[in-house]
Design an enzyme around this catalytic site. Structure first.
Site, PDB file in Angstrom:
ATOM      1  N   GLU A 113      -2.842   3.804 -26.194  1.00 55.89           N
ATOM      2  CA  GLU A 113      -3.642   4.133 -25.002  1.00 55.89           C
ATOM      3  C   GLU A 113      -2.802   3.921 -23.752  1.00 55.89           C
ATOM      4  OE1 GLU A 113      -6.964   1.465 -25.035  1.00 55.89           O
ATOM      5  OE2 GLU A 113      -7.533   2.055 -27.051  1.00 55.89           O
ATOM      6  N   LYS A 115      -2.073   2.152 -20.233  1.00 51.47           N
ATOM      7  CA  LYS A 115      -2.368   0.822 -19.686  1.00 51.47           C
ATOM      8  C   LYS A 115      -2.662   1.003 -18.194  1.00 51.47           C
ATOM      9  CE  LYS A 115      -0.569  -3.896 -19.482  1.00 51.47           C
ATOM     10  NZ  LYS A 115      -1.265  -4.174 -18.270  1.00 51.47           N
ATOM     11  N   ASP A 117      -3.556   0.435 -14.414  1.00 52.42           N
ATOM     12  CA  ASP A 117      -3.129  -0.630 -13.514  1.00 52.42           C
ATOM     13  C   ASP A 117      -4.217  -0.859 -12.463  1.00 52.42           C
ATOM     14  OD1 ASP A 117      -1.577  -2.534 -12.430  1.00 52.42           O
ATOM     15  OD2 ASP A 117      -0.157  -1.177 -11.460  1.00 52.42           O
ATOM     16  N   TYR A 224     -12.115   0.750 -22.247  1.00 43.19           N
ATOM     17  CA  TYR A 224     -11.194   0.838 -23.383  1.00 43.19           C
ATOM     18  C   TYR A 224     -11.432  -0.178 -24.497  1.00 43.19           C
ATOM     19  CZ  TYR A 224      -9.045  -2.513 -20.135  1.00 43.19           C
ATOM     20  OH  TYR A 224      -8.834  -3.539 -19.271  1.00 43.19           O
ATOM     21  N   LYS A 313       5.495  -2.170 -21.127  1.00 39.78           N
ATOM     22  CA  LYS A 313       5.463  -1.947 -19.676  1.00 39.78           C
ATOM     23  C   LYS A 313       6.613  -1.045 -19.226  1.00 39.78           C
ATOM     24  CE  LYS A 313       3.576  -5.536 -17.357  1.00 39.78           C
ATOM     25  NZ  LYS A 313       2.601  -5.677 -16.304  1.00 39.78           N
ATOM     26  N   CYS A 407       5.515   6.476  24.068  1.00 41.17           N
ATOM     27  CA  CYS A 407       4.981   7.472  23.126  1.00 41.17           C
ATOM     28  C   CYS A 407       5.939   8.659  22.997  1.00 41.17           C
ATOM     29  CB  CYS A 407       3.611   7.939  23.613  1.00 41.17           C
ATOM     30  SG  CYS A 407       2.939   9.256  22.596  1.00 41.17           S
ATOM     31  N   CYS A 410       3.942  11.876  24.606  1.00 38.05           N
ATOM     32  CA  CYS A 410       3.540  12.040  26.009  1.00 38.05           C
ATOM     33  C   CYS A 410       4.235  11.060  26.949  1.00 38.05           C
ATOM     34  CB  CYS A 410       2.023  11.911  26.147  1.00 38.05           C
ATOM     35  SG  CYS A 410       1.434  10.238  25.896  1.00 38.05           S
ATOM     36  N   CYS A 425      -0.455   4.383  21.529  1.00 39.27           N
ATOM     37  CA  CYS A 425      -0.306   5.092  22.795  1.00 39.27           C
ATOM     38  C   CYS A 425      -1.692   5.053  23.442  1.00 39.27           C
ATOM     39  CB  CYS A 425       0.132   6.536  22.546  1.00 39.27           C
ATOM     40  SG  CYS A 425      -0.111   7.550  24.015  1.00 39.27           S
ATOM     41  N   CYS A 431      -2.820  12.704  25.383  1.00 38.24           N
ATOM     42  CA  CYS A 431      -1.702  12.772  24.439  1.00 38.24           C
ATOM     43  C   CYS A 431      -2.030  13.825  23.369  1.00 38.24           C
ATOM     44  CB  CYS A 431      -1.521  11.373  23.845  1.00 38.24           C
ATOM     45  SG  CYS A 431      -0.233  11.255  22.620  1.00 38.24           S
TER      46      CYS A 431
HETATM   47  S1  IVH Z   1      -7.145  -3.974 -24.228  1.00 37.42           S
HETATM   48  C1  IVH Z   1      -7.980  -8.309 -25.884  1.00 37.42           C
HETATM   49  N1  IVH Z   1      -6.497  -1.641 -23.271  1.00 37.42           N
HETATM   50  O1  IVH Z   1      -4.112  -4.913 -19.265  1.00 37.42           O
HETATM   51  C2  IVH Z   1      -7.247  -7.333 -25.060  1.00 37.42           C
HETATM   52  N2  IVH Z   1      -6.216  -3.536 -21.855  1.00 37.42           N
HETATM   53  O2  IVH Z   1      -2.106  -7.034 -19.520  1.00 37.42           O
HETATM   54  C3  IVH Z   1      -8.116  -6.386 -24.387  1.00 37.42           C
HETATM   55  N3  IVH Z   1      -5.423  -2.978 -19.595  1.00 37.42           N
HETATM   56  O3  IVH Z   1      -6.313  -7.594 -19.758  1.00 37.42           O
HETATM   57  C4  IVH Z   1      -7.415  -5.491 -23.467  1.00 37.42           C
HETATM   58  N4  IVH Z   1      -5.317  -0.820 -19.899  1.00 37.42           N
HETATM   59  O4  IVH Z   1      -6.890  -5.735 -17.965  1.00 37.42           O
HETATM   60  C5  IVH Z   1      -6.565  -2.967 -23.026  1.00 37.42           C
HETATM   61  N5  IVH Z   1      -6.019   0.508 -22.548  1.00 37.42           N
HETATM   62  C6  IVH Z   1      -6.093  -0.803 -22.298  1.00 37.42           C
HETATM   63  C7  IVH Z   1      -5.734  -1.353 -21.064  1.00 37.42           C
HETATM   64  C8  IVH Z   1      -5.808  -2.734 -20.872  1.00 37.42           C
HETATM   65  C9  IVH Z   1      -5.147  -1.802 -19.034  1.00 37.42           C
HETATM   66  C10 IVH Z   1      -5.309  -4.282 -18.901  1.00 37.42           C
HETATM   67  C11 IVH Z   1      -6.408  -5.261 -19.202  1.00 37.42           C
HETATM   68  C12 IVH Z   1      -5.705  -6.377 -19.932  1.00 37.42           C
HETATM   69  C13 IVH Z   1      -4.335  -6.299 -19.336  1.00 37.42           C
HETATM   70  C14 IVH Z   1      -3.317  -6.985 -20.186  1.00 37.42           C
END
Ligand code: IVH
Length: 685
Positions: A113, A115, A117, A224, A313, A407, A410, A425, A431
């Site tokens: 999946e 991740k 942010d 998720y 990451k 400015c 102007c 300004c 302006c």
């Molecule tokens: S699963 C028990 N799936 O990343 C673990 N986490 O660094 C449950 N996050 O705490 C988390 N995307 O806040 C999971 N597809 C994803 C995610 C995800 C972002 C975050 C989440 C987690 C943190 C870990």
């Protein structure tokens, strides 16, 4: 309407609105127009105002917010919220896969999946209703952010289909990149501190006390991870649980892959390493999870994270290039923003020529010099930022980059208010970019909503000398417009700092549309006209509050500072700005011209219509059996007025539990009757 009919209509409207909400925000396939949706929502809110006792916890009206959370209370998590082990190399992912296979055998399937942010959230649903939303906190207890979470349109308040009776679902609340850019741009214009990236903006927003502000901010959420008692889970796999959750109304990504070996997992990682830059939101890696729940149980957890999942990451992408110079741009409010011109360099798939420098403090912090070799990074933002200067490459006699004193448009001397980051300004009415910006704001959708007119056409009309302010729009004739055309340069919305050229022309239909739309704008209600004036700090909500409290432009103009700050949500900063606006004779001339053009400068209906509380003003304080917002609605819908602080004009202080002693003392001193929630209901009889 009698109560039983209202109950039925509220249920019907809520169901329809929830369904349309899902179509729009989760599926991105709207079935009705925004207008039809707004009309239904308006009807619902009106009925709920009339019958506050019928407001449901799942009411779609909660999406617009309004409740204030003074303190975010902490609650224990039913299931701890753990984090994930991080890895930065393919080798670590290979180790993870081998460890798992060693422990539970070779027959194992993985789910990959994105991740996301953002900020982790845990949503508790019972009998199909959203009961509580908690932040991660320390993993064992988190803060209750339910009121704010309810304003996120893609999070269902009421589930559909064959949902589980009692479960939690976890996900990530995030700030979409485009909305983030807009938020920071407007904060820069208003001299407020900027958010460093969309994640910080999401974290800051979800903890705002005013849920109406959260509602305006376009947060979104991906889910998720479904959690419930093992015995309650009727699914074998994580993948299946997500597909089912999608059917109940949750926003679950399609960018998920089932993988059976290392190569397939690496393919997913590699694809998204490039493709992530095209997503409309930030991801900082990918997550690999064991699919089978039985196998997950077998693998278990360490103290901090599950053994069945790992995060890979991505590194932030960086490049080095030379600073060619700095441009200074003047915005609508007069805020001056510095932009770095860079030697073009390839970064994360695009050629970068410009980078934002935010404000004078940012330049000073970097101690930026002419021709410096700088590191640029594409983090959260679309516009890259300069993160470092390579001092070893600095020319010995290069000069420091200093901020302008005057400015660039102007020539007026710039000013900076104490505590603010931006230089301004002050020549707001003379302006050019400020004048054009004000007119653009005036015609914008939420203000006067003038169709077929935009930045380019405003610039052309201004350059031709046809408009010098918003009022001049109402003197335009067909012959002034038709046939005008020019190649103009404007800012590139997708790449601020970049300039794009395009042709602007007034054809027959466009010219007619503009004039028709201007004519129709004479019916735009007063609070939107007030917003359109562009008074600093008077946004949509504040304009509505001022219009409701003072009912006309003259009422606002003549209000004292004390009267202004007595209005709910109007603080000293806004009051001072309003008074400053009206103290400028040019603004009074503009308002007179707009009045002459036939615009609305009075509130059509007083909100405090007839009712048993007509003409009475109330201050409410403390905790009640229902929310404070409900009490306020009750007062307003019966003709009363809510004010935020006690004065000798207050008729009643409605006291709930835990009211502070200072309020009580002040009311007693002023001789204001202190009544209970029950007494308030008696007044209504
Ligand atoms: S699963 C028990 N799936 O990343 C673990 N986490 O660094 C449950 N996050 O705490 C988390 N995307 O806040 C999971 N597809 C994803 C995610 C995800 C972002 C975050 C989440 C987690 C943190 C870990």
């Amino acid at each position: 309407m009698e109560i039983e009919r209202a109950r039925k209509r509220i249920a019907q409207l809520s169901e329809q609105l929830n369904q349309h909400n899902y179509q729009y925000y989760v599926l991105a396939q709207p079935l009705i127009s925004d207008y039809e949706y707004d009309m239904m929502m308006e009807e619902l809110i009106k009925l709920e105002k009339q019958f506050p006792e019928l407001i449901l916890s799942s009411s779609p009206s909660q999406r617009v917010g309004g409740e204030i959370t003074k303190n975010f209370q902490s609650f224990p998590h039913r299931y701890p919220m753990l984090s994930l082990g991080n890895s930065y190399s393919r080798a670590e992912i290979a180790d993870f896969i081998n460890r798992i296979k060693k422990s539970i055998g070779n027959k194992v399937e993985f789910v990959c999946e994105l991740k996301y942010d953002g900020v982790a959230v845990s949503l508790h649903y019972k009998n199909g209703l959203l009961k509580q939303a908690l932040t991660r906190g320390d993993g064992t207890k988190g803060d209750d952010i339910t009121t704010n979470v309810k304003t996120i349109r893609s999070i269902p308040l009421q589930l559909t289909g064959n949902y589980l009776e009692d479960f939690e679902i976890r996900g990530e609340i995030y700030y979409p990149r485009k909305s983030f850019e807009k938020l920071n741009a407007s904060r820069a214009e208003e001299g407020q501190a900027l958010f460093a990236n969309p994640r910080n903006a999401a974290a800051g927003t979800i903890k705002l006390q005013d849920s109406a502000e959260v509602a305006r901010r376009n947060l979104d959420c991906w889910l998720y991870y479904l959690v419930a008692e093992n015995d309650d889970l009727p699914f074998e796999t994580h993948y299946e649980s997500l597909q089912k959750a999608k059917k109940w109304g949750f926003r679950i990504s399609n960018d998920i892959a089932l993988c059976v070996n290392e190569n397939e997992i690496f393919e997913f990682i590699n694809n998204w390493e490039k493709a992530r830059h095209k997503l409309p939101f930030d991801i900082d890696g990918i997550v690999v999870k064991v699919n089978s729940f039985a196998q997950q149980r077998q693998l278990g957890f360490t103290a901090k994270s599950p053994r069945w999942a790992i995060a890979y990451k991505y590194k932030a992408e960086e490049a080095k290039t030379r600073l060619l110079g700095v441009d200074f741009q003047v915005g609508r409010t007069g805020a001056v923003t510095p932009v770095a011109n860079l030697k073009p360099v390839l970064l994360a798939g695009t050629t970068v020529k410009r980078a934002t420098l935010h404000n004078a403090d940012f330049i000073a912090q970097l101690d930026l010099h002419e021709n410096d070799l700088v590191t640029i990074e594409k983090g959260g933002e679309i516009i890259p930022k300069i993160t470092a200067v390579d001092l070893s490459e600095r020319d010995a006699n290069s000069k420091t980059i200093s901020f302008l004193t005057h400015c660039p448009e102007c020539g007026t001397k710039l000013t900076r208010q104490e505590g603010e980051a931006a230089w301004y300004c002050p020549n707001s009415d003379g302006c050019p970019p400020q004048i054009k910006g004000k007119i653009e704001h005036f015609i914008s959708r939420k203000a006067m909503n003038i169709e077929s007119l935009g930045e380019g056409k405003i610039a052309l009309l201004f350059d031709q000398g046809l408009i010098k302010n918003a009022a001049d729009l109402y003197s335009l004739k067909y012959d002034d417009l038709f046939g005008l055309e020019k190649i103009i340069e404007t800012a590139d919305e997708n790449n601020p700092g970049n300039i794009i050229t395009r042709k602007v022309s007034f054809k027959e239909k466009t010219s007619e549309n503009i004039l028709k739309s201007l004519d129709e704008s004479r019916n735009v209600p007063f609070h939107r006209v007030l917003f359109a004036l562009g008074i600093r700090f008077v946004g949509e909500t504040v304009a509505k509050k001022l219009a409701d409290a003072f009912l006309s432009i003259d009422g606002i103009k003549n209000a004292s500072f004390e009267q202004l700050i007595a209005v709910d949500e109007i603080g000293e900063k806004i009051a001072a700005s309003v008074q400053q606006y009206f103290s400028d004779p040019n603004h009074l001339i503009l308002i007179q011209k707009l009045k002459d053009a036939g615009l609305q400068f009075e509130q059509e209906n007083k909100i405090s219509a007839d009712g048993p509380l007509k003409g009475k003003s109330f201050v409410i304080s403390g905790v009640f059996s229902v929310s404070r917002e409900t009490i306020k609605k009750l007062i307003e819908s019966n003709g009363g007025k809510n004010i935020s602080s006690l004065s000798n004009k207050t008729d009643y202080l409605v006291a709930g539990d835990n009211m502070g002693p200072a309020k009580k003392q002040k009311a007693e001193k002023l001789g204001i009757p202190i009544i209970s929630e029950e007494d308030l209901h008696k007044l209504l009889e």
